[in-house]
Structures are given as C-alpha cells and as structure tokens.
Design an enzyme around this catalytic site. Structure first.
Site, PDB file in Angstrom:
ATOM      1  N   GLU A 164     -47.409  72.426  20.293  1.00 39.48           N
ATOM      2  CA  GLU A 164     -47.326  71.988  21.191  1.00 39.48           C
ATOM      3  C   GLU A 164     -48.340  70.578  22.289  1.00 39.48           C
ATOM      4  O   GLU A 164     -47.621  69.687  22.662  1.00 39.48           O
ATOM      5  CB  GLU A 164     -48.481  72.953  22.460  1.00 39.48           C
ATOM      6  CG  GLU A 164     -47.658  73.785  22.601  1.00 39.48           C
ATOM      7  CD  GLU A 164     -46.281  74.445  22.720  1.00 39.48           C
ATOM      8  OE1 GLU A 164     -46.463  73.727  23.908  1.00 39.48           O
ATOM      9  OE2 GLU A 164     -45.795  75.351  22.241  1.00 39.48           O
ATOM     10  N   HIS A 185     -48.587  79.239  27.459  1.00 38.10           N
ATOM     11  CA  HIS A 185     -46.905  78.835  26.428  1.00 38.10           C
ATOM     12  C   HIS A 185     -47.434  77.928  26.360  1.00 38.10           C
ATOM     13  O   HIS A 185     -47.817  77.021  25.104  1.00 38.10           O
ATOM     14  CB  HIS A 185     -45.810  79.686  27.155  1.00 38.10           C
ATOM     15  CG  HIS A 185     -45.037  78.748  25.893  1.00 38.10           C
ATOM     16  ND1 HIS A 185     -43.896  79.858  25.784  1.00 38.10           N
ATOM     17  CD2 HIS A 185     -45.275  78.469  24.117  1.00 38.10           C
ATOM     18  CE1 HIS A 185     -43.134  79.636  24.584  1.00 38.10           C
ATOM     19  NE2 HIS A 185     -43.732  78.390  23.938  1.00 38.10           N
ATOM     20  N   HIS A 216     -44.723  68.092  23.297  1.00 34.13           N
ATOM     21  CA  HIS A 216     -44.789  68.211  24.686  1.00 34.13           C
ATOM     22  C   HIS A 216     -46.498  67.000  25.195  1.00 34.13           C
ATOM     23  O   HIS A 216     -46.694  66.483  25.689  1.00 34.13           O
ATOM     24  CB  HIS A 216     -45.724  69.633  25.105  1.00 34.13           C
ATOM     25  CG  HIS A 216     -44.378  70.515  24.796  1.00 34.13           C
ATOM     26  ND1 HIS A 216     -43.056  70.346  25.569  1.00 34.13           N
ATOM     27  CD2 HIS A 216     -44.359  71.638  24.057  1.00 34.13           C
ATOM     28  CE1 HIS A 216     -42.245  71.582  24.863  1.00 34.13           C
ATOM     29  NE2 HIS A 216     -43.120  71.944  23.801  1.00 34.13           N
TER      30      HIS A 216
END
Ligand SMILES: *[C@@H]1O[C@H](CO)[C@@H](O)[C@H](O)[C@H]1NC(C)=O
Ligand SMILES: *[C@@H]1O[C@H](CO)[C@@H](O)[C@H](O)[C@H]1NC(C)=O
Ligand SMILES: *[C@@H]1O[C@H](CO)[C@@H](O)[C@H](O)[C@H]1NC(C)=O
Ligand SMILES: *[C@@H]1O[C@H](CO)[C@@H](O)[C@H](O)[C@H]1NC(C)=O
Length: 258
Positions: free
Chosen positions: A117, A68, A121
């Site tokens: 992502e 993920h 992050h």
C-alpha cells in the site's frame, strides 16, 4: 479481537458539513495541472466475509469493516526510492493489526500488505504535507477510518449483516444522508448458484487540500459507472465492480470458535 471504535460519531456530522462547505469555497483547482496530478483521496474499506469469498485460509471471522487503503485517485508508485520501513510505524502497529489487517493472507508477513500500500499509493499521497511520511500516511489513514466510523454508522441505520437481502439504496441512502457526500459502493457479481451481488467495498472520498469528506463522484459526472478507470485498476484483483441497483447480500461473518 477488539471491536471497532465507538463514540467517534457524536458531533462529527456538523463538522463534516462545515468542512465540505469550506471546500466549496476553494473552487476546482487549476485546469492546467499535469495528467498525473491527483485530486482526491479514496478511503477504501472492505468487508472481510466478502473479501474471503475469493481466497482460502482467509480471515473471514472479522465482523467489522477494515481498511483496504487510502488511495489518491491517480498515480501509482510515485517514488520507487522511498522504501517501506516497518520501524517508522511501530507506534501504530496495535491499531494497524486491528483495523488494517491483511484479510486475504492472515498467516503471511502482514507488513507485506502495508509495504504494498505504501509503495503503490502512499508514495503518491506523500505529495501533500499532511501525508508526507510513512507515519503520517498510515496514521492519518487510521484517523480517517476512526472518524468516519463506518461500522457504527451502518448500525445506526439498522444495517447489519443478514441472510436477508438489502436494497443497494439502503446503503447509499444511509451513507449519503449521514456523511452528506456520495460514496462509491462495490460488489462481487453473483457467482454460479447465487441470486444477487454481494457488497464488498465502500469508498469514501476526501479533498486533497484539507482532507475533508467530498463526493466520490465528480460534479456532472456519471453517478456510478462499471468501467470507471479507477475501479478497473483498483479492484480488478478482487473482481469487484460498482454495485448495480437492486438487491444486495451483506454476508454475516463465518463464526469460528475462539
Ligand atoms: C523520493 O523519496 C526519497 C527517499 O525518501 C526522497 O529523498 C526524495 O526526495 C523523494 N523524491 C520525490 C520526488 O519526492
Ligand atoms: C516482514 O516484512 C517486513 C517489511 O517488508 C520486513 O521488514 C520484515 O523483516 C519481514 N518479517 C519477516 C518475519 O519476514
Ligand atoms: C430498491 O430501491 C429502488 C430505489 O429506491 C427502488 O426503485 C426499488 O423498487 C427497490 N427494490 C426493492 C426490491 O425494494
Ligand atoms: C455531491 O453529489 C450530490 C448528489 O449527486 C450533489 O447534489 C452535490 O451537489 C454534490 N456536492 C458537491 C460539493 O459537488
């Protein structure tokens, strides 16, 4: 679809323990560091059949845990001017497609998931040298995924998808014993007509300094807490919470003809 990586297991156990031991020597880091300073990286893997309980047209025939994300435990969108560029990871695309698919939206532009992502992050993780480019961030994430080899570890302990329920402690004990650190395991709560929670996500944590496995829990902290700020932020979209003690469903994939 290619199988998950095999054979990465041998000799890894001792290396991890050694890494952990080394890290214990380096202490807890400065107390005065800023609020947004992150302390650990969370490698989050999810189980496609569970993820797909929440979505239509979802890729629920995958029978291995997929990535993920690799998330710093604090901070989001740390550098909005660092735009995602698919070209930078073109050497990684083969692995990305297999191990980091957009399970929920298999038919849309999959690089949107990777862009998300990275924006959210990756730009925060990039604070450390080992992750300070897109190529390093995604490459290292894939490396860590292969190294921990979660799929093989579960099988090694005889844990495979089944219509019979497991006990959450089966997962916790196996993973803690093998990796020597405490993971965090997340579930979907039972829906109407269901008896038990469904396992959906497993988090393994790494040190910021040298990317070695460490506990996901903080020393002296709660072992698992439903209202953990991180859980609320990270998993709310999929309705996942830290699993309760007791029985747990590990759903087999829906088989689709090839
Ligand atoms: C943010 O990203 C841009 C583009 O890569 C880079 O030039 C800049 O140094 C970054 N800023 C910080 C604070 O890392
Ligand atoms: C998919 O998204 C990437 C990154 O956002 C973009 O560079 C690319 O052009 C998109 N491809 C298509 C076919 O829309
Ligand atoms: C699940 O594991 C816990 C802790 O080991 C144990 O107390 C409990 O009885 C187990 N439950 C079942 C249904 O096996
Ligand atoms: C990790 O957690 C376990 C179980 O809570 C604990 O015994 C161990 O000391 C922890 N290790 C570190 C390095 O904090």
């Amino acid at each position: 679809m290619a199988p998950p990586p095999r054979g990465a297991l041998r000799g890894w156990g001792p290396a991890l323990c050694w890494g952990l031991a080394l890290c214990c020597l380096c202490g807890a880091g400065p107390l005065w560091s800023g609020n947004h300073e992150w302390k650990k990286l969370i490698l989050t893997q999810h189980w496609p059949p569970t993820v797909c309980k929440e979505g239509n047209s979802c890729q629920d025939s995958l029978d291995y845990w997929t990535i993920h994300g690799l998330w710093p435990d604090k901070g989001e969108e740390c550098n909005r001017s660092w735009h995602f560029n698919l070209d930078e990871i073109k050497d990684l695309l083969r692995d990305m497609k297999i191990y980091w698919p957009d399970v929920l939206h298999p038919h849309s532009n999959r690089s949107q998931f990777w862009k998300h992502e990275w924006d959210k992050h990756g730009t925060c993780a990039a604070e450390v040298d080992a992750l300070n480019s897109e190529k390093k961030y995604f490459g290292k994430s894939l490396d860590l995924y292969k190294q921990v080899d979660l799929n093989s570890v579960l099988l090694k302990f005889g844990i495979k998808p089944s219509i019979n329920y497991y006990n959450i402690s089966d997962f916790k004990d196996a993973l803690t014993r093998f990796y020597g650190v405490v993971p965090k395991i997340q579930c979907l709560l039972p829906e109407k007509g269901e008896e038990v929670q469904t396992i959906g996500q497993i988090e393994l944590c790494f040190t910021k300094e040298d990317l070695h496995l460490r506990n996901c829990t903080e020393p002296g902290g709660q072992q698992s807490h439903k209202w953990d700020v991180w859980q609320a932020k990270g998993a709310a979209a999929q309705g996942m919470v830290v699993c309760d003690d007791g029985p747990i469903f590990y759903p087999p994939p829906t088989r689709t003809p090839h």
